[in-house]
Design an enzyme around this catalytic site. Structure first.
Site, mmCIF file in Angstrom:
data_model
loop_
_atom_site.group_PDB
_atom_site.id
_atom_site.type_symbol
_atom_site.label_atom_id
_atom_site.label_comp_id
_atom_site.label_asym_id
_atom_site.label_seq_id
_atom_site.Cartn_x
_atom_site.Cartn_y
_atom_site.Cartn_z
ATOM 1 N N ASP A 97 -3.919 4.182 6.366
ATOM 2 C CA ASP A 97 -4.726 2.982 6.132
ATOM 3 C C ASP A 97 -4.143 2.133 5.009
ATOM 4 O O ASP A 97 -4.139 0.892 5.089
ATOM 5 C CB ASP A 97 -6.168 3.368 5.779
ATOM 6 C CG ASP A 97 -6.927 3.945 6.961
ATOM 7 O OD1 ASP A 97 -6.420 3.847 8.099
ATOM 8 O OD2 ASP A 97 -8.022 4.498 6.748
ATOM 9 N N GLU B 209 -1.171 0.162 6.294
ATOM 10 C CA GLU B 209 -1.627 -1.002 7.065
ATOM 11 C C GLU B 209 -2.160 -2.089 6.133
ATOM 12 O O GLU B 209 -1.957 -3.284 6.388
ATOM 13 C CB GLU B 209 -2.703 -0.579 8.062
ATOM 14 C CG GLU B 209 -2.161 0.241 9.220
ATOM 15 C CD GLU B 209 -3.217 0.607 10.235
ATOM 16 O OE1 GLU B 209 -2.873 0.738 11.420
ATOM 17 O OE2 GLU B 209 -4.399 0.775 9.850
ATOM 18 N N ASP C 282 -3.448 -3.857 10.586
ATOM 19 C CA ASP C 282 -3.433 -3.160 11.868
ATOM 20 C C ASP C 282 -3.070 -4.119 13.000
ATOM 21 O O ASP C 282 -2.288 -3.781 13.894
ATOM 22 C CB ASP C 282 -4.796 -2.520 12.116
ATOM 23 C CG ASP C 282 -4.880 -1.833 13.470
ATOM 24 O OD1 ASP C 282 -4.204 -0.804 13.651
ATOM 25 O OD2 ASP C 282 -5.604 -2.331 14.342
ATOM 26 N N GLU D 160 -6.587 -3.708 5.581
ATOM 27 C CA GLU D 160 -6.192 -2.728 6.598
ATOM 28 C C GLU D 160 -6.466 -3.269 8.001
ATOM 29 O O GLU D 160 -5.634 -3.139 8.910
ATOM 30 C CB GLU D 160 -6.966 -1.430 6.380
ATOM 31 C CG GLU D 160 -6.712 -0.358 7.433
ATOM 32 C CD GLU D 160 -7.899 0.564 7.606
ATOM 33 O OE1 GLU D 160 -8.069 1.092 8.723
ATOM 34 O OE2 GLU D 160 -8.659 0.750 6.639
#
EC number: 3.1.26.3
Length: 246
Positions: A130, A133, A61, A57
Site C-alpha cells: 500500500d 502504491e 493503484d 494509495e
C-alpha cells in the site's frame, strides 16, 4: 491539501531525500512523499483521521494499473487478453509489490501507530504494498503522469519478466474465477467466516463456495491474503480433479 503539519523536521527531510535518491525520484514537494508513508494506524492514534496515505494509495493503484496494462498491451502483441490479465494481476499483486517495496527499503520510512509498530507492521506485506502504491500516487500528483509512468516502468519491467519466467505465484483469485466460469458457468463466492484480534493485528478467515462445494476456511492477516489462500486451495483441487477425470 496536506492534512499533516506543513513543515518537515530536518531529520525527516533528510530521510525523505535519502529515499528519493535511492529510488530515483525527485519530488518538488517532499510533504507529498512524507504523507505517502503515513499509515492510518498513526493518524487514528493521533485523532487526525485524514493524515494517512489511503487516498494516495487509491490514486497510485489506478496509475499502476494503467501503466502496467499499457506496457503489456504494447509489449506482448501476440498474447490474448486473458493471458495479459493474468500477467498483470501477478505483477501488481500484493506479493509482488511488497517485494519491490522491500527492495526500496520502504519499511525504514513508514510512520506507524504504536500498536502497529509493536505487531511488526513494518514487515507486513499489505502495508508495504500500500505504501508503494501511495508513493506512486504522490509522485503522479507532484510530477505528472509521464514521471510517474517512468518510475512505475522501472519497477515493473523486471517483475513482469519474473512473472513470465514463473518466478511469482499467480493471482489465484483470478485463476480460480476464470476456471470456474469456464467449467461451471458461474463465479466463486467468498464468505468471511471469522475475524479476530485487535485492529492493528487482525486475522481473517474466508471460505469459498463453488458449484455447491465449500473450500476452507483459511486465514490471512488481511482479507486479500485470506481470499488468496483459500482460492489457491480451491484452484489446485479443481485442477487435480480435472486431471484425474481425463
Amino acid at each position: 491539501m496536506f492534512p499533516i503539519k506543513s513543515g518537515l523536521e530536518p531529520k525527516r527531510k533528510q530521510e525523505l531525500l535519502e529515499f528519493q535518491k535511492q529510488a530515483g525520484l525527485k519530488f518538488k514537494d517532499l510533504r507529498l512523499l512524507d504523507l505517502a508513508f503515513h499509515h492510518r494506524s498513526f493518524s487514528n492514534e493521533h485523532n487526525n483521521f485524514h493524515a494517512n496515505n489511503e487516498r494516495l494509495e487509491f490514486l497510485g493503484d489506478s496509475v499502476l494499473g494503467l501503466v502496467a496494462a499499457s506496457y503489456l498491451y504494447k509489449s506482448f502483441e501476440d498474447r490474448p487478453e486473458g493471458e495479459l490479465a493474468k500477467i498483470k494481476a501477478s505483477a501488481v499483486s500484493e506479493d509482488a509489490l511488497s517485494k519491490t517495496a522491500s527492495k526500496l527499503n520502504i519499511s525504514n520510512y513508514l510512520v506507524l501507530g504504536r500498536g502497529e509498530e509493536m505487531s511488526g507492521g513494518r514487515e507486513k506485506k499489505a502495508i508495504l504494498a500500500d505504501a508503494l502504491e501511495a508513493v506512486i500516487g504522490a509522485y503522479y500528483i507532484d510530477s505528472g503522469f509521464k514521471a510517474a509512468q517512468k518510475f512505475v516502468l522501472r519497477l515493473l519491467e523486471s517483475t513482469i519478466h519474473s512473472v513470465l519466467e514463473k518466478k511469482f505465484i499467480s493471482d489465484y483469485k483470478s485463476l480460480l474465477q476464470e476456471l470456474v466460469q469456464k467449467k461451471f458457468k458461474t463465479v466463486p463466492k467468498y464468505e468471511l467466516k471469522k475475524a479476530s484480534g485487535p485492529d492493528h493485528d487482525r486475522t481473517f478467515w474466508f471460505s469459498v463456495s463453488i458449484n455447491g462445494k465449500v473450500y476452507g476456511p483459511l486465514s490471512g492477516k488481511t482479507k486479500k491474503e485470506a481470499e488468496q489462500s483459500v482460492a489457491k486451495v480451491a484452484y489446485e483441487n479443481l485442477c487435480s480433479e480435472s486431471t484425474v477425470s481425463k
